[in-house]
Write a protein that holds these residues in place. Structure first.
Motif: not given
Length: 189
Positions: A114-132, A157-166
């Motif tokens: 779950s931590l791996i998914l949260g970390f990678l999803g957080g990075i991608a989400g932050t990047f997509l958020g800035y693009i948007a 954002s990344l910290l929240l993604a990891v915390i929510i995932s864990v």
């Protein structure tokens, strides 16, 4: 397959947990992608809201409520995905336990997944958020919030993604950890 050296006189290392977590993510690739995308989209929405608040100095409260709901729905999705992962891996859990893996080892495997998914999803989400945000507001306005604010929002954002995932994976991981080997190996899918 990597041999597991668990039992008397040996230990279950972090590299073993990472190996099993990575193997599961690859084996259940479709489910992993869906979970990854839910995290990425929720974090992207939150990032856009953070940037909008910095640019406009205020955002309607319903926007923040939508971001909170998106993150909660993401957490429920992660929990569901992890429960499905546990249910599809009963035999693997039973085998690991028969080889000497302890409850904490099984717990670490699922939390790490779950931590791996949260970390990678957080990075991608932050990047997509800035693009948007750049698409919505323009490059000049997004850059006007400053480098420190950008790094800070990205970190949050990344910290929240990891915390929510864990946090979302704790109940499924605990369910997997407390299974007895007999119960796990006898389970029919």
């Amino acid at each position: 397959m990597k041999p597991l050296k668990v039992g008397e006189g040996s230990s279950f290392s972090l590299s073993d947990a990472i190996y099993f977590s990575r193997k599961s993510l690859i084996k259940r690739f479709t489910r992993s992608i869906i979970t990854f995308l839910s995290i990425a989209l929720a974090i992207a929405f939150l990032t856009v809201m953070e940037v909008a608040a910095a640019i406009q100095a205020s955002v309607e409260s319903y926007g923040w409520w939508l971001a909170i709901i998106a993150i909660l729905v993401c957490g429920v999705g992660i929990t569901n995905s992890m429960f499905m992962s546990v249910n599809s891996r009963y035999k693997e859990i039973g085998t690991l336990k028969c080889l000497g893996a302890q409850d904490k080892h099984i717990l670490i495997i699922f939390i790490l997944e779950s931590l791996i998914l949260g970390f990678l999803g957080g990075i991608a989400g932050t990047f997509l958020g800035y693009i948007a945000a750049i698409i919505i507001y323009s490059v000049d306005k997004v850059l006007s919030i400053g480098a420190i604010a950008t790094v800070m929002y990205s970190f949050y954002s990344l910290l929240l993604a990891v915390i929510i995932s864990v946090v979302a994976a704790i109940a499924p991981a605990y369910k997997a950890a407390v299974l007895t080997p007999v119960e796990a190996l006898r389970h029919e899918i």
